[in-house]
Enzyme design. Structure first.
Site, PDB file in Angstrom:
ATOM      1  CG  ASN A 276      41.519  35.479  39.070  1.00 45.63           C
ATOM      2  OD1 ASN A 276      41.522  34.119  39.015  1.00 45.63           O
ATOM      3  ND2 ASN A 276      41.871  36.130  40.393  1.00 45.63           N
TER       4      ASN A 276
ATOM      5  CE  LYS B 224      22.897  48.155  38.842  1.00 49.04           C
ATOM      6  NZ  LYS B 224      21.499  47.967  38.051  1.00 49.04           N
TER       7      LYS B 224
END
Ligand code: C5P
Length: 398
Positions: free
Chosen positions: A208, A286
């Protein structure tokens, strides 16, 4: 705040020793009595005469200087100060301190002192990063030695990285914190700050926009009132304050562990913007496009509510302060949140984009307590922090 304090300043042998002369000057400007000690190596960088002239004090140099022993023995010298500061602290001095050597005046004073010791390390980046130095650092912090710096940057030796001695104002701030005479002296305050990062895979995460500015300012303000501060921080944009114990974490789960490990505390301030959700099926490797055009499906699990857990837990600090970032019905939402989470105060603010508060330098808060809602004017975040810290001091120590 430092006027009348006495500091034993041990100057080690490094190019940063010249900054220590400035340190002496600035401390004296604040009414501090500085007694300087030069190591043999330090004399290669600064002269006893300039050191003594700036300190307006005798410079101590040799363990076996009989005149000194007659005037003031080394034991007495090590204890006559309120704080011992070692700046610059070389790798060699750190090693001596960590292993209890006492083969010259500086190391003997450091062994004999009954006062707290603050070190300002300065050395080549490789020497700082060397496992031996890092081991010694861990021993010293375990022994309650305070550390300021080193800073990262260009070094006199032409390399770049951590190793530069902290700047003089930072050393003075650390001295102030170490001598903390304020109302929170001997109190332990925990502060969480910054965002959390919740991994999606080893290279991606959910985060955030919290900069960590308000939590960082609060930790510094609490430190300045004399508190021992544990600062549990996510990956923030702003540098953590000096003179506090920094526990760096990434995820909400790690933050909860760090907070629990730091208890007990007299007060806890939960300024972090903790992610409510984590990716339950985060990948170990990944994630790659497989060519099918199919987006990966992320599933989410709820993170622990750290504020509620601590507020309702066994080791609840005497004062628990939460933050509430709201975009509408600030007072009503924050009041309900205070009750739901079980904390004492909620610092509520309106983070609608038009306020510019999130990531900005100013804040406008409403302090919600059992006495109701108190509207504060819009103020710089540092000033909000100072006022809040003072309120916390009144509540904890008052
Ligand atoms: O519920 P909300 O996120 O608005 O509550 C904000 C307050 O709760 C802040 O003090 C924040 O640090 C804390 N919090 C927490 N753990 C969470 C979520 C929020 O400690 N998982």
């Amino acid at each position: 705040m430092l006027a009348g304090k006495r500091i034993l300043l041990i100057i080690g042998g490094g190019i940063a020793a010249f900054k220590s002369l400035d340190l002496i000057r600035r401390l004296r400007d604040q009414g501090v009595k500085v007694t300087p000690v030069l190591t043999k190596a330090a004399e290669e960088f600064v002269t006893p005469l300039s050191t003594s002239a700036l300190a307006a004090e005798k410079v101590y140099r040799d363990l076996f200087d009989l005149t000194d022993e007659a005037e003031m023995g080394h034991i007495e010298l090590s204890r006559a100060a309120d704080l011992v500061v070692v700046a610059p602290t070389t790798a060699d001095l750190m090693a001596k301190m960590a292993h209890g050597h006492a083969n010259d005046l500086a190391s003997t004073l450091l062994m004999a002192t009954d006062k707290r010791v603050l070190i300002a390390p300065a050395m080549n980046v490789r020497m700082w990063e060397h496992p031996a130095t890092q081991r010694n650092l861990a021993i010293l912090t375990g022994d309650d030695v305070l550390v300021v710096g080193p800073d990262e940057g260009n070094m006199a030796c032409g390399e770049y990285g951590p190793g530069r001695m902290a700047e003089v104002p930072d050393i003075i701030a650390a001295i102030g914190a170490a001598l903390g005479e304020g109302p929170l002296k001997r109190r332990h305050v925990l502060v969480t700050s910054g965002p959390t990062h919740e991994p999606i895979d080893p290279v991606r995460y959910i985060a955030n926009r919290s900069s960590g500015a308000q939590g960082t300012a609060l930790a510094a303000a609490l430190r300045d009132l004399g508190a021992r501060v544990t600062f549990v921080t996510g990956p923030a944009d702003v540098r953590p304050p000096i003179g506090v114990e920094i526990v760096a974490i990434e995820t909400a789960a790690q933050m909860l562990d760090a907070v629990e490990a730091a208890l007990p505390a007299d007060a806890a301030v939960f300024a972090a913007a903790v992610a409510d959700w984590r990716v339950e099926n985060a990948s170990e490797s990944k994630m790659k496009k497989d060519g099918s055009g199919q987006a990966p499906a992320l599933s989410f699990a709820e993170n622990p509510d750290i504020l509620a857990t601590i507020s309702k837990g066994q080791s609840r600090p005497g004062l628990v302060v939460g933050f509430a970032a709201e975009t509408d019905d600030v007072v009503a939402n924050a009041t309900a949140k205070r009750a739901r989470k079980g904390c004492d105060w909620i610092v509520a603010n309106d983070v609608s984009p038009e306020t510019g508060i999130m990531g900005g330098d100013e804040n406008r808060i409403v302090l919600i307590s059992q006495d109701g809602a108190e509207d504060w004017p819009r103020l710089p975040k540092d000033e909000v922090a100072r006022r809040l810290a003072q309120r916390i001091a009144d509540a904890v120590a008052g």
